[in-house]
Design a protein around this motif. Structure first.
Motif, PDB file in Angstrom:
ATOM      1  N   ASP A  84       3.262  12.344   5.075  1.00 33.21           N
ATOM      2  CA  ASP A  84       3.558  11.521   6.250  1.00 33.21           C
ATOM      3  C   ASP A  84       4.138  10.173   5.840  1.00 33.21           C
ATOM      4  O   ASP A  84       3.958   9.169   6.539  1.00 33.21           O
ATOM      5  N   PHE A  85       4.834  10.153   4.704  1.00 30.76           N
ATOM      6  CA  PHE A  85       5.409   8.897   4.236  1.00 30.76           C
ATOM      7  C   PHE A  85       6.467   8.428   5.234  1.00 30.76           C
ATOM      8  O   PHE A  85       7.300   9.229   5.696  1.00 30.76           O
ATOM      9  N   PRO A  86       6.482   7.145   5.569  1.00 25.19           N
ATOM     10  CA  PRO A  86       7.338   6.674   6.675  1.00 25.19           C
ATOM     11  C   PRO A  86       8.829   6.593   6.357  1.00 25.19           C
ATOM     12  O   PRO A  86       9.636   6.442   7.279  1.00 25.19           O
ATOM     13  N   LEU A  87       9.216   6.660   5.090  1.00 19.76           N
ATOM     14  CA  LEU A  87      10.625   6.513   4.724  1.00 19.76           C
ATOM     15  C   LEU A  87      11.111   7.742   3.968  1.00 19.76           C
ATOM     16  O   LEU A  87      10.317   8.527   3.450  1.00 19.76           O
ATOM     17  N   LYS A  88      12.432   7.877   3.890  1.00 19.26           N
ATOM     18  CA  LYS A  88      13.030   8.973   3.136  1.00 19.26           C
ATOM     19  C   LYS A  88      13.623   8.445   1.835  1.00 19.26           C
ATOM     20  O   LYS A  88      14.011   7.281   1.743  1.00 19.26           O
ATOM     21  N   MET A  89      13.715   9.331   0.863  1.00 22.14           N
ATOM     22  CA  MET A  89      14.132   8.934  -0.481  1.00 22.14           C
ATOM     23  C   MET A  89      15.507   9.488  -0.809  1.00 22.14           C
ATOM     24  O   MET A  89      15.894  10.561  -0.344  1.00 22.14           O
ATOM     25  N   ARG A  90      16.236   8.745  -1.639  1.00 20.68           N
ATOM     26  CA  ARG A  90      17.501   9.211  -2.208  1.00 20.68           C
ATOM     27  C   ARG A  90      17.342   9.255  -3.723  1.00 20.68           C
ATOM     28  O   ARG A  90      16.759   8.350  -4.317  1.00 20.68           O
ATOM     29  N   ILE A  91      17.882  10.306  -4.336  1.00 18.36           N
ATOM     30  CA  ILE A  91      17.775  10.443  -5.790  1.00 18.36           C
ATOM     31  C   ILE A  91      19.137  10.822  -6.359  1.00 18.36           C
ATOM     32  O   ILE A  91      19.784  11.755  -5.878  1.00 18.36           O
ATOM     33  N   GLY A  92      19.555  10.100  -7.389  1.00 16.93           N
ATOM     34  CA  GLY A  92      20.787  10.407  -8.104  1.00 16.93           C
ATOM     35  C   GLY A  92      20.509  10.625  -9.582  1.00 16.93           C
ATOM     36  O   GLY A  92      19.692   9.918 -10.177  1.00 16.93           O
ATOM     37  N   ILE A  93      21.185  11.606 -10.160  1.00 15.08           N
ATOM     38  CA  ILE A  93      20.968  11.944 -11.577  1.00 15.08           C
ATOM     39  C   ILE A  93      22.313  12.084 -12.267  1.00 15.08           C
ATOM     40  O   ILE A  93      23.236  12.716 -11.733  1.00 15.08           O
ATOM     41  N   ALA A  94      22.416  11.514 -13.469  1.00 18.38           N
ATOM     42  CA  ALA A  94      23.604  11.677 -14.306  1.00 18.38           C
ATOM     43  C   ALA A  94      23.161  11.987 -15.725  1.00 18.38           C
ATOM     44  O   ALA A  94      22.101  11.533 -16.179  1.00 18.38           O
ATOM     45  N   THR A  95      23.974  12.759 -16.426  1.00 19.15           N
ATOM     46  CA  THR A  95      23.665  13.158 -17.799  1.00 19.15           C
ATOM     47  C   THR A  95      24.794  12.742 -18.721  1.00 19.15           C
ATOM     48  O   THR A  95      25.973  12.916 -18.389  1.00 19.15           O
ATOM     49  N   GLY A  96      24.440  12.201 -19.867  1.00 18.36           N
ATOM     50  CA  GLY A  96      25.453  11.787 -20.831  1.00 18.36           C
ATOM     51  C   GLY A  96      24.835  10.974 -21.947  1.00 18.36           C
ATOM     52  O   GLY A  96      23.611  10.844 -22.058  1.00 18.36           O
ATOM     53  N   GLU A  97      25.692  10.405 -22.767  1.00 17.58           N
ATOM     54  CA  GLU A  97      25.232   9.636 -23.923  1.00 17.58           C
ATOM     55  C   GLU A  97      24.904   8.209 -23.515  1.00 17.58           C
ATOM     56  O   GLU A  97      25.650   7.575 -22.770  1.00 17.58           O
TER      57      GLU A  97
ATOM     58  N   THR B 216       0.828  -1.212   0.000  1.00 22.72           N
ATOM     59  CA  THR B 216       0.000   0.000   0.000  1.00 22.72           C
ATOM     60  C   THR B 216       0.859   1.257   0.000  1.00 22.72           C
ATOM     61  O   THR B 216       0.609   2.211  -0.753  1.00 22.72           O
ATOM     62  N   GLN B 217       1.888   1.271   0.836  1.00 22.89           N
ATOM     63  CA  GLN B 217       2.760   2.442   0.905  1.00 22.89           C
ATOM     64  C   GLN B 217       3.541   2.628  -0.396  1.00 22.89           C
ATOM     65  O   GLN B 217       3.715   3.757  -0.876  1.00 22.89           O
ATOM     66  N   LEU B 218       4.001   1.519  -0.991  1.00 26.51           N
ATOM     67  CA  LEU B 218       4.729   1.626  -2.261  1.00 26.51           C
ATOM     68  C   LEU B 218       3.817   2.147  -3.369  1.00 26.51           C
ATOM     69  O   LEU B 218       4.217   3.010  -4.161  1.00 26.51           O
ATOM     70  N   ASN B 219       2.595   1.619  -3.440  1.00 24.25           N
ATOM     71  CA  ASN B 219       1.660   2.087  -4.467  1.00 24.25           C
ATOM     72  C   ASN B 219       1.321   3.561  -4.271  1.00 24.25           C
ATOM     73  O   ASN B 219       1.177   4.312  -5.241  1.00 24.25           O
ATOM     74  N   ARG B 220       1.189   3.959  -3.034  1.00 29.73           N
ATOM     75  CA  ARG B 220       0.932   5.374  -2.743  1.00 29.73           C
ATOM     76  C   ARG B 220       2.102   6.237  -3.216  1.00 29.73           C
ATOM     77  O   ARG B 220       1.911   7.281  -3.856  1.00 29.73           O
ATOM     78  N   LEU B 221       3.319   5.790  -2.916  1.00 29.02           N
ATOM     79  CA  LEU B 221       4.507   6.534  -3.337  1.00 29.02           C
ATOM     80  C   LEU B 221       4.607   6.582  -4.855  1.00 29.02           C
ATOM     81  O   LEU B 221       4.792   7.655  -5.448  1.00 29.02           O
ATOM     82  N   PHE B 222       4.473   5.418  -5.501  1.00 24.65           N
ATOM     83  CA  PHE B 222       4.651   5.364  -6.948  1.00 24.65           C
ATOM     84  C   PHE B 222       3.575   6.153  -7.681  1.00 24.65           C
ATOM     85  O   PHE B 222       3.828   6.715  -8.750  1.00 24.65           O
ATOM     86  N   ALA B 223       2.359   6.201  -7.131  1.00 27.30           N
ATOM     87  CA  ALA B 223       1.298   6.989  -7.768  1.00 27.30           C
ATOM     88  C   ALA B 223       1.694   8.461  -7.834  1.00 27.30           C
ATOM     89  O   ALA B 223       1.519   9.127  -8.865  1.00 27.30           O
ATOM     90  N   GLU B 224       2.240   8.979  -6.741  1.00 26.11           N
ATOM     91  CA  GLU B 224       2.672  10.382  -6.722  1.00 26.11           C
ATOM     92  C   GLU B 224       3.901  10.591  -7.600  1.00 26.11           C
ATOM     93  O   GLU B 224       4.003  11.585  -8.329  1.00 26.11           O
ATOM     94  N   MET B 225       4.845   9.650  -7.532  1.00 24.93           N
ATOM     95  CA  MET B 225       6.069   9.793  -8.319  1.00 24.93           C
ATOM     96  C   MET B 225       5.771   9.722  -9.820  1.00 24.93           C
ATOM     97  O   MET B 225       6.361  10.452 -10.617  1.00 24.93           O
ATOM     98  N   GLU B 226       4.858   8.834 -10.213  1.00 26.70           N
ATOM     99  CA  GLU B 226       4.472   8.744 -11.624  1.00 26.70           C
ATOM    100  C   GLU B 226       3.914  10.072 -12.116  1.00 26.70           C
ATOM    101  O   GLU B 226       4.266  10.550 -13.202  1.00 26.70           O
ATOM    102  N   THR B 227       3.021  10.655 -11.323  1.00 28.74           N
ATOM    103  CA  THR B 227       2.410  11.929 -11.713  1.00 28.74           C
ATOM    104  C   THR B 227       3.469  12.999 -11.932  1.00 28.74           C
ATOM    105  O   THR B 227       3.442  13.740 -12.926  1.00 28.74           O
ATOM    106  N   ILE B 228       4.417  13.076 -11.017  1.00 31.66           N
ATOM    107  CA  ILE B 228       5.468  14.096 -11.120  1.00 31.66           C
ATOM    108  C   ILE B 228       6.376  13.821 -12.315  1.00 31.66           C
ATOM    109  O   ILE B 228       6.686  14.721 -13.107  1.00 31.66           O
ATOM    110  N   LEU B 229       6.807  12.578 -12.461  1.00 31.07           N
ATOM    111  CA  LEU B 229       7.730  12.242 -13.553  1.00 31.07           C
ATOM    112  C   LEU B 229       7.086  12.481 -14.917  1.00 31.07           C
ATOM    113  O   LEU B 229       7.718  13.023 -15.827  1.00 31.07           O
ATOM    114  N   LEU B 230       5.832  12.083 -15.077  1.00 28.48           N
ATOM    115  CA  LEU B 230       5.158  12.294 -16.356  1.00 28.48           C
ATOM    116  C   LEU B 230       4.901  13.776 -16.612  1.00 28.48           C
ATOM    117  O   LEU B 230       4.889  14.223 -17.757  1.00 28.48           O
TER     118      LEU B 230
END
Length: 660
Positions: free
Chosen positions: A286-299, A226-240
Motif C-alpha cells: 500500500d505504498f503511496p507512490l510509484k517507482m521508476r527504475i533504470g538500468i545500464a550495463t557497461g564499463e 517513515t515511508q522512506l525508511n519503510r521503502l528503503f528497508a524492503e529495497m535493501e533486503t531485495i538488493l542485498l
C-alpha cells in the motif's frame, strides 16, 4: 687401564666375586698341594663381599664356598691329607701368616675407605646445612618477590583487560559504523586490504519515486521519513539478496551496482531481477507512490573515492546513462539499455521503447483505421488490407504496430513491390523510433521496457507442450512456487527457471510411477529446492567453462547438504524432503556425492530428482555451453544410465513422458 678394570669390577662385583671363587677353587684344588692351608684364602672374597655388596651377599658367598669345599673334600678326600713334615709345617705357617697379613691390610684399607667416606659424608652434611640455610633465605626472598610480582601482575593484567575491553568495544563500534554506512563486502575487502580501484564491467541501477516532491510538500515530515525508511528497508533486503552494492541514497532515490566490488558474471540478470522484485513489492504493497527504475550495463571505474570521508562508488558513462534512463522510465516499470537487454533476453521479456506516443487525434485517420479493422475482421489474411492498416498506423506514429501489420503482409505476399516499399519505410522508422535520444549522448540509445520473466515451461525445446499442459495446473494448486528462495540463487549462475522445470518434471515422473500424493508433493518440493544450497559455492565455480579442479569439485559437492540446512533454517520440517535434497547428486552405481550411496539405498525421490535435474541441465542454456533439444537430452541421459548413473526404471518413465 686400571681405572677401567676397577670401574668394571665395582659395577659387576657379584659376577666378579663368583668368577674369583671359581678360579680360586680351580687353582687350589687342582694345582696347589697344601689345600687346607689355602682355605684361609676364602676370607678375602668374603670380606670384600661384606663390604662392597651387603651382609646377605657375604653370607650367601660363604655358604657357596663351604659347600664347594665340602663337595671337593667328599669327591677327593685324599687331596686334603698332607704328610706333616717340617717343610709342610713351615709352608702352612707361611701361608697362614700371609693370609693373616693380607686380611689385616684389606680390612685396614676397607676401614680407611669407610672413614674417608664418613668424613666426606660429614663434610657434605655440613655443606648441605649451609646450602639449606642459603636456600631458605633465597626461598624467602623469592617468595616475597613473587608475592610482590603477583600483585603487580594482577594489577597489570587488570589494566590490560580493561584496555582490551576498551579496544574490543571500540572495534565493535567502528565495525558497526562501517557496516551501517558501507556494504559488508566492501568492509570485508577493505579490512583484508584487497579493495582495488579498477575498471570493471558492471550493471548500474537507479531508482526514484514519481511525484515524491509533491508528496513530501503535502505530508508531515515524520510521515515522509517513515515511508522512506519503510521503502528503503524492503529495497535493501531485495538488493542485498541479489548481491548488489548499495552505493548511496539520494533523497527518494537509490543508486546500486551489480558486479562490484565482488565480481558476478550474471550481474545484468541479477540487476534486472532485483528491479522487477522491487517493483513487485511497491505494486503489491500500500505504498503511496510509484517507482521508476533504470538500468545500464557497461564499463565503469569502481573504487574508494574521497580522502577523510571515503565511499565505494562507480564512475563513468554507464552511471550517467543509467541515471538518464531512469528519468525516462514510466512509473511502475523497469527500463534497461540495449547492452543489458542482450545479456538478459534469454530469461526476460522486454519490448522496445518507442520514442513518441502515437497521435490519433485526427478524426479522419481514426475513422479510416476503424473501417480497415472491420474489413480485416472478415479477411484477416488479405495482404493489401494488412498493408493499408500498416500505412494508416504509420501515419499516426503507431510505428511498432504498423511494422507488425506490414511484416505480416510481406510474409503472405513476398513479391509485392508496394508491400516491400512499405516494409522498408516501416523498418527505417522502427529503427529510428527504437533509438531514443539520451541527453548528453552523441549516439542514439535503444531502450527496452521489461514486461516480465519468460516462462521456462513454454520453451518447446525443453519440454514437449503436453507435459506442462497436463501438470502445470496440478502443480500450482499443490504448492506456490518458492521464488523468494530460488530466484536470487538461479540469477547468479544463469539457471533461471531450472527449479521450476525440475520440480514439475519430478512430479510428473512420480505420478507416472503411481506414488502416493504425499510422496509426490515431497518430490515436487525436492525438485524446487534441490539447488538452493548453491549460495555457498563461489560464483566463478558455478560459471566455470572448463572442468573443475579437485578442490573446486569438493566445493561444489557441499551444496547438497547446504540445501537441506537452508530448508531447515527457513522453517521446513520434513525429513523426507531433506533426504531428497541431500541425496539428489548420488548416482545409482555409487559414484555420486555426498555419501556415495548406491542402488535402492538412495531415496526414490532423490533418484527421480536426479534424472529430472540432469535432463533440464542438458536442455537449458548455460554460459559455458548451448542448450540441447529434448530428444538429444534424453538420448544422453539414456547413455549415462547405461554407465550406471541413474535408475533405469525412472529413465524409462522419462522416455514415456517425453513420448520418445
Amino acid at each position: 687401564m686400571m681405572d677401567r678394570l676397577k670401574n668394571y669390577f665395582m659395577t659387576y662385583f657379584e659376577q666378579s666375586f663368583v668368577l674369583l671363587v671359581l678360579i680360586s677353587i680351580v687353582l687350589i684344588f687342582y694345582f696347589l698341594p697344601n689345600k687346607l692351608a689355602m682355605l684361609n684364602f676364602f676370607y678375602i672374597p668374603i670380606l670384600g663381599a661384606a663390604y662392597y655388596i651387603n651382609h646377605r651377599g657375604a653370607m650367601l658367598g660363604s655358604i657357596f664356598c663351604v659347600f664347594t669345599v665340602i663337595l671337593f673334600a667328599w669327591l677327593y678326600p685324599s687331596n686334603f691329607f698332607v704328610e706333616q713334615t717340617p717343610m709342610n709345617l713351615g709352608l702352612h705357617i707361611v701361608i697362614w701368616g700371609g693370609f693373616l697379613i693380607l686380611t689385616g691390610v684389606i680390612v685396614g684399607t676397607l676401614r680407611q675407605n669407610l672413614l674417608n667416606e664418613i668424613s666426606q659424608g660429614v663434610t657434605l652434611k655440613t655443606e648441605l646445612k649451609v646450602s639449606k640455610k642459603n636456600l631458605e633465605k633465597v626461598s624467602r626472598d623469592l617468595q616475597e618477590h613473587t608475592e610482590h610480582m603477583e600483585d603487580k601482575i594482577k594489577e597489570r593484567t587488570h589494566h590490560l583487560e580493561k584496555s582490551k575491553e576498551a579496544v574490543e568495544e571500540m572495534k565493535e563500534r567502528v565495525e558497526d559504523a562501517l557496516y551501517s554506512t558501507m556494504d559488508p563486502a566492501v568492509v570485508k575487502l577493505l579490512i583484508e586490504k584487497r579493495l582495488r580501484t579498477e575498471k570493471r564491467n558492471i550493471s548500474v541501477l537507479f531508482s526514484d519515486l514519481k511525484s515524491f516532491t509533491t508528496f513530501s510538500e503535502a505530508s508531515q515530515p515524520e510521515i515522509v521519513v517513515t515511508q522512506l525508511n519503510r521503502l528503503f528497508a524492503e529495497m535493501e533486503t531485495i538488493l542485498l539478496e541479489y548481491k548488489a552494492h548499495i552505493d548511496k541514497y539520494m533523497g527518494d532515490g537509490i543508486m546500486a551496482e551489480f558486479g562490484a566490488p565482488t565480481h558476478y558474471d550474471r550481474h545484468a540478470l541479477m540487476a534486472v531481477m532485483a528491479a522487477m522484485k522491487m517493483q513487485n513489492w511497491v505494486r503489491s504493497s500500500d505504498f503511496p507512490l510509484k517507482m521508476r527504475i533504470g538500468i545500464a550495463t557497461g564499463e565503469a571505474i569502481v573504487g574508494l573515492i574521497g580522502q577523510k570521508r571515503q565511499s565505494y562508488t562507480a564512475l563513468g558513462d554507464v552511471v550517467n546513462l543509467a541515471s538518464r534512463i531512469e528519468q525516462r522510465c514510466t512509473e511502475g516499470l523497469v527500463t534497461i539499455d540495449e547492452t543489458t537487454y542482450e545479456a538478459v533476453n534469454r530469461y526476460v521479456a522486454a519490448k522496445p521503447l518507442i520514442a513518441q506516443q502515437a497521435d490519433t487525434s485526427d478524426p479522419g485517420l481514426s475513422k479510416q483505421i476503424e473501417e480497415c479493422a472491420i474489413r480485416l475482421n472478415t479477411n484477416e489474411n488479405d495482404p493489401e488490407l494488412l498493408t493499408e492498416m500498416g500505412l494508416l498506423l504509420m501515419a499516426c506514429d503507431h510505428i511498432e504496430d504498423a511494422h507488425a501489420y506490414i511484416s505480416r503482409a510481406l510474409h503472405i505476399a513476398p513479391d509485392n513491390k508496394r508491400i516491400k516499399i512499405a516494409f522498408a519505410e516501416s523498418s527505417m522508422k522502427m529503427e529510428k523510433s527504437q533509438a531514443l535520444k539520451i541527453k548528453g549522448k552523441r549516439r542514439l540509445i535503444r531502450l527496452y521496457e521489461v514486461t516480465g520473466m519468460l516462462d521456462p515451461l513454454e520453451d518447446l525445446e525443453t519440454l514437449p507442450p503436453h507435459i506442462p499442459e497436463t501438470y502445470r495446473r496440478i502443480v500450482d494448486s499443490l504448492v506456490e512456487f518458492p521464488s523468494y528462495a530460488i530466484d536470487s540463487v538461479e540469477a547468479i549462475d544463469g539457471s533461471v527457471g531450472h527449479a521450476r522445470v525440475v520440480g514439475l518434471l519430478s512430479y510428473a515422473l512420480a505420478d507416472m510411477l503411481d506414488l502416493p500424493d504425499k510422496e509426490k508433493k515431497d518430490i515436487l518440493l525436492g525438485g524446487y529446492f534441490c539447488d538452493v544450497g548453491k549460495t555457498i559455492v563461489p560464483q566463478h565455480i558455478l560459471n566455470r567453462r572448463e572442468s573443475l579442479s579437485e578442490k573446486e569439485f569438493e566445493e561444489m559437492t557441499k551444496h547438497s547438504r547446504e540445501s537441506a540446512r537452508i530448508l531447515k533454517k527457513i522453517g521446513y520440517d520434513n525429513e523426507a524432503l531433506f533426504d531428497i535434497v541431500a541425496a539428489h547428486h548420488e548416482r545409482y552405481n555409487g559414484s555420486g556425492y555426498p555419501s556415495g550411496l548406491s542402488g535402492e539405498n538412495i531415496p526414490l525421490g532423490a533418484r527421480i530428482v536426479a534424472v529430472a535435474d540432469s535432463y533440464d541441465a542438458l536442455t537449458s542454456w548455460r554460459p559455458y555451453r548451448s542448450s540441447w533439444n529434448y530428444q538429444a537430452a534424453y538420448s544422453e541421459v539414456r547413455k549415462m544410465t547405461e554407465l550406471g548413473a541413474y535408475d533405469p526404471r525412472i529413465v524409462d518413465c522419462l522416455g514415456q513422458l517425453l513420448r520418445l
